[in-house]
Design an enzyme around this catalytic site. Structure first.
Site, PDB file in Angstrom:
ATOM      1  N   LYS A 153     -31.173  -0.917 -26.588  1.00  0.00           N
ATOM      2  CA  LYS A 153     -30.435  -1.764 -27.501  1.00  0.00           C
ATOM      3  C   LYS A 153     -28.912  -1.813 -27.014  1.00  0.00           C
ATOM      4  O   LYS A 153     -28.088  -0.986 -27.197  1.00  0.00           O
ATOM      5  CB  LYS A 153     -30.349  -1.118 -29.004  1.00  0.00           C
ATOM      6  CG  LYS A 153     -29.890  -1.902 -29.865  1.00  0.00           C
ATOM      7  CD  LYS A 153     -29.156  -1.146 -30.997  1.00  0.00           C
ATOM      8  CE  LYS A 153     -27.511  -1.213 -30.786  1.00  0.00           C
ATOM      9  NZ  LYS A 153     -26.801  -2.284 -30.917  1.00  0.00           N
ATOM     10  N   GLU A 228     -23.467  10.762 -24.494  1.00  0.00           N
ATOM     11  CA  GLU A 228     -22.406  10.614 -23.464  1.00  0.00           C
ATOM     12  C   GLU A 228     -21.215   9.928 -24.653  1.00  0.00           C
ATOM     13  O   GLU A 228     -21.518   8.736 -24.823  1.00  0.00           O
ATOM     14  CB  GLU A 228     -22.793   9.730 -22.406  1.00  0.00           C
ATOM     15  CG  GLU A 228     -21.841   9.764 -21.232  1.00  0.00           C
ATOM     16  CD  GLU A 228     -20.714   8.752 -21.294  1.00  0.00           C
ATOM     17  OE1 GLU A 228     -19.755   9.293 -21.807  1.00  0.00           O
ATOM     18  OE2 GLU A 228     -20.775   7.870 -21.000  1.00  0.00           O
ATOM     19  N   GLU A 352      -8.982   9.524 -29.018  1.00  0.00           N
ATOM     20  CA  GLU A 352      -9.659   8.767 -27.961  1.00  0.00           C
ATOM     21  C   GLU A 352      -9.131   7.155 -28.463  1.00  0.00           C
ATOM     22  O   GLU A 352      -9.703   6.545 -29.175  1.00  0.00           O
ATOM     23  CB  GLU A 352     -11.036   8.551 -27.754  1.00  0.00           C
ATOM     24  CG  GLU A 352     -11.443   7.619 -26.531  1.00  0.00           C
ATOM     25  CD  GLU A 352     -12.924   7.565 -26.552  1.00  0.00           C
ATOM     26  OE1 GLU A 352     -13.703   7.629 -27.368  1.00  0.00           O
ATOM     27  OE2 GLU A 352     -13.229   8.036 -25.139  1.00  0.00           O
TER      28      GLU A 352
HETATM   29  P1  NDP Z   1     -20.160   3.001 -31.347  1.00  0.00           P
HETATM   30  O1  NDP Z   1     -20.366   4.328 -31.023  1.00  0.00           O
HETATM   31  O2  NDP Z   1     -20.121   2.354 -32.767  1.00  0.00           O
HETATM   32  O3  NDP Z   1     -21.587   2.104 -30.614  1.00  0.00           O
HETATM   33  C1  NDP Z   1     -22.065   2.477 -29.484  1.00  0.00           C
HETATM   34  C2  NDP Z   1     -23.780   2.036 -29.624  1.00  0.00           C
HETATM   35  O4  NDP Z   1     -24.340   2.690 -30.645  1.00  0.00           O
HETATM   36  C3  NDP Z   1     -23.647   0.574 -29.884  1.00  0.00           C
HETATM   37  O5  NDP Z   1     -24.620  -0.193 -29.476  1.00  0.00           O
HETATM   38  C4  NDP Z   1     -23.816   0.229 -31.327  1.00  0.00           C
HETATM   39  O6  NDP Z   1     -24.443  -0.770 -31.819  1.00  0.00           O
HETATM   40  C5  NDP Z   1     -24.614   1.535 -31.651  1.00  0.00           C
HETATM   41  N1  NDP Z   1     -24.575   2.151 -32.998  1.00  0.00           N
HETATM   42  C6  NDP Z   1     -23.645   1.937 -34.030  1.00  0.00           C
HETATM   43  N2  NDP Z   1     -23.841   2.678 -35.156  1.00  0.00           N
HETATM   44  C7  NDP Z   1     -25.033   3.245 -34.773  1.00  0.00           C
HETATM   45  C8  NDP Z   1     -26.233   3.986 -35.630  1.00  0.00           C
HETATM   46  N3  NDP Z   1     -25.780   4.267 -36.873  1.00  0.00           N
HETATM   47  N4  NDP Z   1     -27.269   4.236 -35.051  1.00  0.00           N
HETATM   48  C9  NDP Z   1     -27.458   4.195 -33.734  1.00  0.00           C
HETATM   49  N5  NDP Z   1     -26.735   3.185 -32.983  1.00  0.00           N
HETATM   50  C10 NDP Z   1     -25.520   2.920 -33.506  1.00  0.00           C
HETATM   51  O7  NDP Z   1     -18.886   2.662 -30.754  1.00  0.00           O
HETATM   52  P2  NDP Z   1     -17.896   1.190 -31.006  1.00  0.00           P
HETATM   53  O8  NDP Z   1     -18.471   0.200 -30.156  1.00  0.00           O
HETATM   54  O9  NDP Z   1     -17.921   1.083 -32.400  1.00  0.00           O
HETATM   55  O10 NDP Z   1     -16.673   1.853 -30.361  1.00  0.00           O
HETATM   56  C11 NDP Z   1     -15.760   2.736 -31.490  1.00  0.00           C
HETATM   57  C12 NDP Z   1     -15.241   3.605 -30.566  1.00  0.00           C
HETATM   58  O11 NDP Z   1     -16.091   4.556 -29.690  1.00  0.00           O
HETATM   59  C13 NDP Z   1     -14.286   3.287 -29.487  1.00  0.00           C
HETATM   60  O12 NDP Z   1     -13.047   3.073 -29.577  1.00  0.00           O
HETATM   61  C14 NDP Z   1     -14.593   4.550 -28.297  1.00  0.00           C
HETATM   62  O13 NDP Z   1     -13.347   5.360 -28.930  1.00  0.00           O
HETATM   63  C15 NDP Z   1     -15.682   4.932 -28.468  1.00  0.00           C
HETATM   64  N6  NDP Z   1     -16.674   4.450 -27.281  1.00  0.00           N
HETATM   65  C16 NDP Z   1     -16.793   5.406 -26.458  1.00  0.00           C
HETATM   66  C17 NDP Z   1     -17.711   5.030 -25.459  1.00  0.00           C
HETATM   67  C18 NDP Z   1     -18.083   5.664 -24.294  1.00  0.00           C
HETATM   68  O14 NDP Z   1     -18.239   5.385 -23.181  1.00  0.00           O
HETATM   69  N7  NDP Z   1     -18.053   7.124 -24.276  1.00  0.00           N
HETATM   70  C19 NDP Z   1     -18.108   3.573 -25.497  1.00  0.00           C
HETATM   71  C20 NDP Z   1     -17.766   2.786 -26.539  1.00  0.00           C
HETATM   72  C21 NDP Z   1     -17.043   3.213 -27.619  1.00  0.00           C
HETATM   73  P3  NDP Z   1     -23.567  -2.099 -32.339  1.00  0.00           P
HETATM   74  O15 NDP Z   1     -22.078  -2.028 -31.757  1.00  0.00           O
HETATM   75  O16 NDP Z   1     -24.262  -3.063 -32.000  1.00  0.00           O
HETATM   76  O17 NDP Z   1     -23.415  -2.042 -33.735  1.00  0.00           O
END
Ligand code: NDP
Length: 450
Positions: A153, A228, A352
């Site tokens: 996903k 991660e 972050e």
């Molecule tokens: P999220 O943690 O929301 O998203 C990461 C993935 O998880 C996406 O594919 C998202 O889907 C999915 N997801 C969201 N909600 C759920 C759920 N309830 N159950 C299962 N999967 C879910 O990160 P964001 O994109 O919203 O970013 C927010 C913050 O997260 C950033 O500002 C940063 O601080 C941190 N982040 C850290 C990352 C890293 O590399 N460690 C990467 C990205 C973000 P979808 O987006 O399609 O809704």
């Protein structure tokens, strides 16, 4: 419901896709479940051959994939090219690793004891928008090498490269049902994968907040999980370091990918006696970062991923700044390179930010540096700059973080383990360690008596 995919540099729509819901997710899990027995039975050499073909196809489509990633994420094309190169290398690595993760024989009384590494079954891979194809490959490589089938996903904002990779996997000869890409909301598709009884494991990269809910969700079915998550890593610069080199490298460790990097060294800790000189060098180096059109070869930093994310980043920077760069006028979710002088208690040093914002923090001595660097709920990466080798290793051992560099800011290599301590998650990706998260140890005792 349809989903419009934007180019963050222009705000223009670049694709419209149908969004999957629970039914489509369940259908993908069914396909993956049905494909599992045959895929696990493919001989190791042939599984390696198929992954090698996928790696070669990624190389052949290198420019196309880099352009998709650059347009969808807003990342500079030069960086996107490097990332696609890494994706191919990851599949090459795991193609070669399929038959190199051996079991053991263990001396016991009365017979022979041996271990096997068994695949888990269907694994759900949930990836973010900052490095969509790269992070997908870090999970897909070991998952497929171990004989699992996958439902991937991608983030809603950046699904295009994963969809193309799914097509290339079929072209490589990986059987239908082995790699399924499902585009939809995290709260729907992601959540369903977390809950689904036929999904054996979740490999997740994203925010600590969602990671926490994934961990709670998998408890119901005792699924395996690797997380991660976020980071707030320290770049620790001692006064005896090569300050020019450390300052020239530091901006790229925060502003690369517009700071949307879990490994960003967004806290720059500098020994007080070198602080003023380092600050001058850092500002000069940051001033030279080329911000602009991601499709240009010379661009080093593009926009943020979305308007909403830009608002979040802006909301964290509320005081005076030591440096604030320029951004292009007009459309695009731009945010300038920003350096803020801070203490480790300030919000900017604790959260972050996930944008091009660095907190510059002084420290007094080695003990103070270690205390400040560890004073965070996160523990993903970090750097130590010093010309004193003993100190470098002493500090490296003292820092509570999963991935460290000495006199360098690079965190990620195809063949070395990557992952976090503390609230940055657990489990390791990449290298041979990556295989551990996608296989289960089975112990078999064979009696030789009688
Ligand atoms: P999220 O943690 O929301 O998203 C990461 C993935 O998880 C996406 O594919 C998202 O889907 C999915 N997801 C969201 N909600 C759920 C759920 N309830 N159950 C299962 N999967 C879910 O990160 P964001 O994109 O919203 O970013 C927010 C913050 O997260 C950033 O500002 C940063 O601080 C941190 N982040 C850290 C990352 C890293 O590399 N460690 C990467 C990205 C973000 P979808 O987006 O399609 O809704």
């Amino acid at each position: 419901m349809s989903l419009t995919v934007l180019n963050p540099a222009t705000e223009e729509a670049i694709a419209t896709l149908e969004q999957a819901g629970v039914d489509e997710t369940d259908a993908a899990v069914r396909l993956a479940h049905a494909a599992f027995p045959a895929w696990r039975a493919v001989s190791p050499a042939d599984r390696g051959r198929l992954l090698r073909r996928l790696a070669t196809l990624v190389e052949e489509h290198h420019e196309e994939l880099a352009r998709i990633e650059s347009e969808n994420v807003g990342k500079p094309i030069s960086g996107a090219r490097g990332e696609v190169g890494m994706v191919a290398d990851v599949f090459h690595f795991y193609a070669g690793a399929v038959d190199k993760k051996h079991g053991e024989t263990i001396p016991v009384a009365g017979g022979i004891d041996m271990t096997f590494r068994e695949p888990l079954g269907v694994v759900g891979l949930i990836v973010p928008w900052n490095f969509p194809l790269n992070i997908s490959s870090w999970k897909l490589g070991p998952a497929l090498a171990c004989g699992n089938t996958v439902v991937l996903k991608p983030a809603e904002l950046t699904p295009l490269s994963a969809l193309r990779l799914g097509e290339l996997a079929l072209e490589a000869g990986i059987p239908e049902g082995v790699l399924n890409v499902v585009v939809g909301k995290g709260s729907v598709v992601g959540q369903r994968l977390v809950e689904h009884p036929d999904v054996a494991k979740i490999g997740f990269t994203g925010s600590t907040e969602v990671g926490r809910s994934v961990m709670e969700g998998v408890a119901a079915t005792i699924k395996r999980v690797t997380l991660e998550l976020g980071g707030k890593s320290a770049n620790v610069v001692f006064a005896d370091a090569d300050l020019e080199k450390a300052a020239a490298a530091a901006p790229y460790a925060v502003f690369d990918n517009a700071g949307q990097d879990c490994c960003a060294r967004s806290r720059i800790l500098v020994e007080r006696s070198a602080y003023d000189r380092f600050a001058d060098l850092l500002v000069a180096a940051t001033r030279s970062i080329v911000v602009g059109d991601p499709s240009s070869d010379s661009t080093e930093m593009g926009p943020l991923i979305s308007a909403q994310h830009r608002d979040t980043v802006a909301g964290v920077v509320d005081g005076a700044t030591l440096y604030r760069g320029e951004t292009p006028a007009g459309k695009g979710f731009w945010y300038p390179c920003t350096i803020v002088e801070a203490s480790n208690d300030d919000r900017i040093a604790r959260e972050e930010v996930f944008g091009p914002v660095a907190a510059l923090i002084p420290f007094d001595d080695e003990a103070d540096a270690i205390q400040i660097a560890n004073d965070t709920p996160y523990g993903l990466s970090g750097s130590i700059w010093t010309q004193n080798g003993s100190r470098a290793l002493r500090v490296a051992r003292a820092l509570d973080t999963g991935v460290l560099s000495i006199n360098s800011n690079s965190s990620v290599r195809v063949s070395t383990p990557f992952g976090g301590f503390k609230q940055s998650g657990f489990g390791r990706e990449l290298g041979m360690h990556g295989l551990d998260g996608y296989s289960e140890v089975k112990n078999v005792y064979y009696s030789t008596e009688g």
